[in-house]
Design an enzyme around this catalytic site. Sequence first.
Site, PDB file in Angstrom:
ATOM      1  N   ARG A   6      14.172  -3.089   6.654  1.00  0.00           N
ATOM      2  CA  ARG A   6      13.752  -3.633   7.960  1.00  0.00           C
ATOM      3  C   ARG A   6      14.469  -4.946   8.254  1.00  0.00           C
ATOM      4  NH1 ARG A   6       7.561  -3.545   6.560  1.00  0.00           N
ATOM      5  NH2 ARG A   6       7.563  -1.481   5.619  1.00  0.00           N
TER       6      ARG A   6
ATOM      7  N   ARG B 276      -7.686   1.913   1.719  1.00  0.00           N
ATOM      8  CA  ARG B 276      -6.800   0.941   2.333  1.00  0.00           C
ATOM      9  C   ARG B 276      -6.564   1.374   3.783  1.00  0.00           C
ATOM     10  NH1 ARG B 276      -0.377   0.113   1.537  1.00  0.00           N
ATOM     11  NH2 ARG B 276      -0.261  -1.753   2.780  1.00  0.00           N
TER      12      ARG B 276
ATOM     13  N   ASN C 184      -5.107   5.202  -0.983  1.00  0.00           N
ATOM     14  CA  ASN C 184      -4.126   4.674  -0.033  1.00  0.00           C
ATOM     15  C   ASN C 184      -3.424   5.877   0.573  1.00  0.00           C
ATOM     16  OD1 ASN C 184      -2.107   3.428   1.349  1.00  0.00           O
ATOM     17  ND2 ASN C 184      -1.284   2.292  -0.396  1.00  0.00           N
TER      18      ASN C 184
ATOM     19  N   HIS D 127      -0.167  -7.107   4.393  1.00  0.00           N
ATOM     20  CA  HIS D 127      -0.240  -7.457   2.957  1.00  0.00           C
ATOM     21  C   HIS D 127      -1.400  -8.416   2.681  1.00  0.00           C
ATOM     22  CE1 HIS D 127       4.407  -6.748   2.720  1.00  0.00           C
ATOM     23  NE2 HIS D 127       3.773  -5.688   2.269  1.00  0.00           N
TER      24      HIS D 127
ATOM     25  N   GLU E 107      -3.150  -4.736  -5.644  1.00  0.00           N
ATOM     26  CA  GLU E 107      -3.904  -4.446  -4.425  1.00  0.00           C
ATOM     27  C   GLU E 107      -5.038  -3.459  -4.685  1.00  0.00           C
ATOM     28  OE1 GLU E 107       0.097  -4.042  -2.604  1.00  0.00           O
ATOM     29  OE2 GLU E 107      -0.904  -4.632  -0.766  1.00  0.00           O
TER      30      GLU E 107
END
Length: 396
Positions: free
Chosen positions: A240, A90, A7, A179, A384
């Site tokens: 955010r 990823r 990743n 996601h 993940e």
Amino acid sequence: MNVLVINCGSSSLKFQLINSESEKVLAKGLCERIGIDGSLTYQPEGGEKVKSDKAMPTHTEAIQFVIDALTDEMTGVVKSLNEIGAVGHRVVHGGEKFANSVVITDEVIKAIEECNDLAPLHNPANLIGIRACQKLMPGTPMVAVFDTAFHQTMPEKAYMYGLPYEYYEKYKVRRYGFHGTSHSFVSKRAAELAGKPYESLKTIVCHLGNGASICAVENGKSVDTSMGLTPLEGLVMGTRSGDIDPAILEFIAKKEDLDIAGLMNMLNKKSGVYGLSNYLSSDFRDLSAGAESGNKPAEIALDVFCYRVAKYVGAYAAAMNGVDVIAFTAGIGENSDIVREKVIDCLGYLGITLDKEANSKRGEEVLISTPESKVQVFIIPTNEELAIARETVALV
Ligand code: ADP
């Protein structure tokens, strides 16, 4: 087969080496401050975590250090690169080009490059990681697993914005969602735990981490999700804003004399529960402690976060005309009993009742609704990296 899962960010690189038969993590770690100075954190299975400073002018050196650590005589977990059968990368944005994971070829790299516009901070970094691995492991097959791919099944009515159609035609401005690897992994596991077929189940996955999104999964397909063209839309997140009235931007820009970059920085880095809590923290452990000791902004931040989650769950129950299973996952979803309780408190109308004792558990797979509850509610830790490793093995 051993699969190296990568990743790659602009200055960091997370990795795990996973054995696909046992699904065990053989080693994992992180390269940080690539291009600045550089450090490698490395932990073999059952061993100590070791952090060392290493000069990493580019990602190529970082990956070389990862390979060196994995094959080291003392701390290594494989004898040579030959024992790494594939690499799973990823990739954040696959646009409309990728509805599934793919084996990486020159054409695939070109197509990922064409999505750079949609994720200018992430996709170029992902590509740098892919190219560096190709250079150092030329014979090893590589797979790209996209955050957006799972959501490519969303219908038009869910992914189109109320904007001029020409922007979709010219620039592909639409909702994509993120996601996806986690929503797919958790929704599948939810069906297994509920003992019901994935293909005929209505599931809502609440992936609540620093970045947070909700996904409606109907009959094994994502039919709606809360993030949009970028990961800024939807829930109130760590830093955010999530959904806001777009006209606020003009208003604040004038008042605070901000340009577009300043506004985007405010929305991405200074908002969410961090901004709401008057910059106390973006971490829910701090917010819960703050709220408990009477800090009003911390309490407001928690309430706003949970209320937004509950509203999205309600919206997605409507989108699917019902819901069978709700799953909480990621840092907050797996660990914060307060957040889960506050969300479920709003969902009594769906016939959901919470088992408070079960809800006090964290970080493990548990059913947290009572046997009478009309909807089964689970905590399901996401993974993940394992999902990427599985996808990679399936393709190579
Ligand atoms: P991401 O991958 O998006 O960076 P994570 O899924 O790792 O985020 O979630 C990180 C967040 O999880 C932290 O910012 C914190 O708010 C929350 N978190 C982690 N552990 C706990 C805990 N024990 N209790 C409450 N919240 C927690």
